[in-house]
Design an enzyme around this catalytic site. Sequence first.
Site, PDB file in Angstrom:
ATOM      1  N   ARG A   1       0.846  -1.194   0.000  1.00  0.00           N
ATOM      2  CA  ARG A   1       0.000   0.000   0.000  1.00  0.00           C
ATOM      3  C   ARG A   1       0.876   1.236   0.000  1.00  0.00           C
ATOM      4  NH1 ARG A   1       0.786   2.369   4.773  1.00  0.00           N
ATOM      5  NH2 ARG A   1       1.024   1.132   6.676  1.00  0.00           N
TER       6      ARG A   1
ATOM      7  N   VAL B   1       4.055   4.213   8.311  1.00  0.00           N
ATOM      8  CA  VAL B   1       3.721   3.180   9.287  1.00  0.00           C
ATOM      9  C   VAL B   1       2.387   3.497   9.964  1.00  0.00           C
ATOM     10  CG1 VAL B   1       4.983   4.337  11.163  1.00  0.00           C
ATOM     11  CG2 VAL B   1       4.577   1.869  11.270  1.00  0.00           C
TER      12      VAL B   1
ATOM     13  N   TYR C   1      -0.718   1.540  12.857  1.00  0.00           N
ATOM     14  CA  TYR C   1      -1.056   0.461  13.782  1.00  0.00           C
ATOM     15  C   TYR C   1      -2.473  -0.010  13.514  1.00  0.00           C
ATOM     16  CZ  TYR C   1      -3.054  -1.536  18.045  1.00  0.00           C
ATOM     17  OH  TYR C   1      -3.729  -2.341  18.924  1.00  0.00           O
TER      18      TYR C   1
ATOM     19  N   ILE D   1      -5.429   6.244   5.963  1.00  0.00           N
ATOM     20  CA  ILE D   1      -5.714   5.656   4.655  1.00  0.00           C
ATOM     21  C   ILE D   1      -4.399   5.227   4.020  1.00  0.00           C
ATOM     22  CG2 ILE D   1      -6.553   6.098   2.305  1.00  0.00           C
ATOM     23  CD1 ILE D   1      -8.482   8.155   3.511  1.00  0.00           C
TER      24      ILE D   1
ATOM     25  N   GLY E   1      -6.847   0.047   2.077  1.00  0.00           N
ATOM     26  CA  GLY E   1      -7.985   0.903   2.379  1.00  0.00           C
ATOM     27  C   GLY E   1      -7.810   1.825   3.565  1.00  0.00           C
TER      28      GLY E   1
ATOM     29  N   CYS F   1       1.924   7.475  10.580  1.00  0.00           N
ATOM     30  CA  CYS F   1       1.953   7.984   9.201  1.00  0.00           C
ATOM     31  C   CYS F   1       3.172   8.853   8.928  1.00  0.00           C
ATOM     32  CB  CYS F   1       0.667   8.752   8.884  1.00  0.00           C
ATOM     33  SG  CYS F   1      -0.826   7.771   9.143  1.00  0.00           S
TER      34      CYS F   1
END
Length: 232
Positions: free
Chosen positions: A74, A78, A80, A142, A154, A172
Amino acid sequence: MDARGALTVADLGVVDYDAALAIQAAMLAARLGGTIGDTLLMMEHPHVFTLGRGADERFIVGNPASVPIRRVSRGGQVTYHGPGQSIGYPILKLEGRDRDVTKYLRDLEAAMIDALAKFGIDAARRDAMTGVWVGSRKIASIGVGIRRWTTWHGFALNVSTDLSFFDSIVPCGIEGCRTTSICELTNRAVSVRQFAEVMRESFRRVFHYDEIVLAGPSQTGQAPHHLMAGNG
């Protein structure tokens, strides 16, 4: 915009991350082959940290609970996943004006913002930061993959998540990023299933589907058999 017909929604319950990847891959192949229609997989994962294609492992700053780590195909840095988090994996064929990655990301955000409003939460986007925020705190992430204009991977939204697990990462890749959840914001007990029921309707409206076809939950973490019919 023209309506897209029916969206199949399957709530698979709690699914191990590796098993979820296998389910997604099988359904992506089926959607590319035209043997299934557009499908939204909803589920929950046991504890796992995931890294996007180009993610920097230095953003995992500690892991005292020895949470599994997976690098996947994706986008994004990173994040969780764990109990109390609502995960959605849309397997959609993007056609015509919908063949626009930015539009797809904004539509995912819009669907989550719409769903959160039903719980009295005023969520929003932030410039140049994919995801959904409530004030300065991030409530949803996302990370998508697109193959031949068909989507997988997703979104993940914190419902009743133990937010302490985000302390082990730079969410993120955003330094100083703080996270929140529906339960923290509302001081109410909300289940992942309750949120998923609202989210699927918000998803239907934002993505312009005529109707939702429920595939039913699976107790085994496998895609319902009739979703895979014709996939060999």
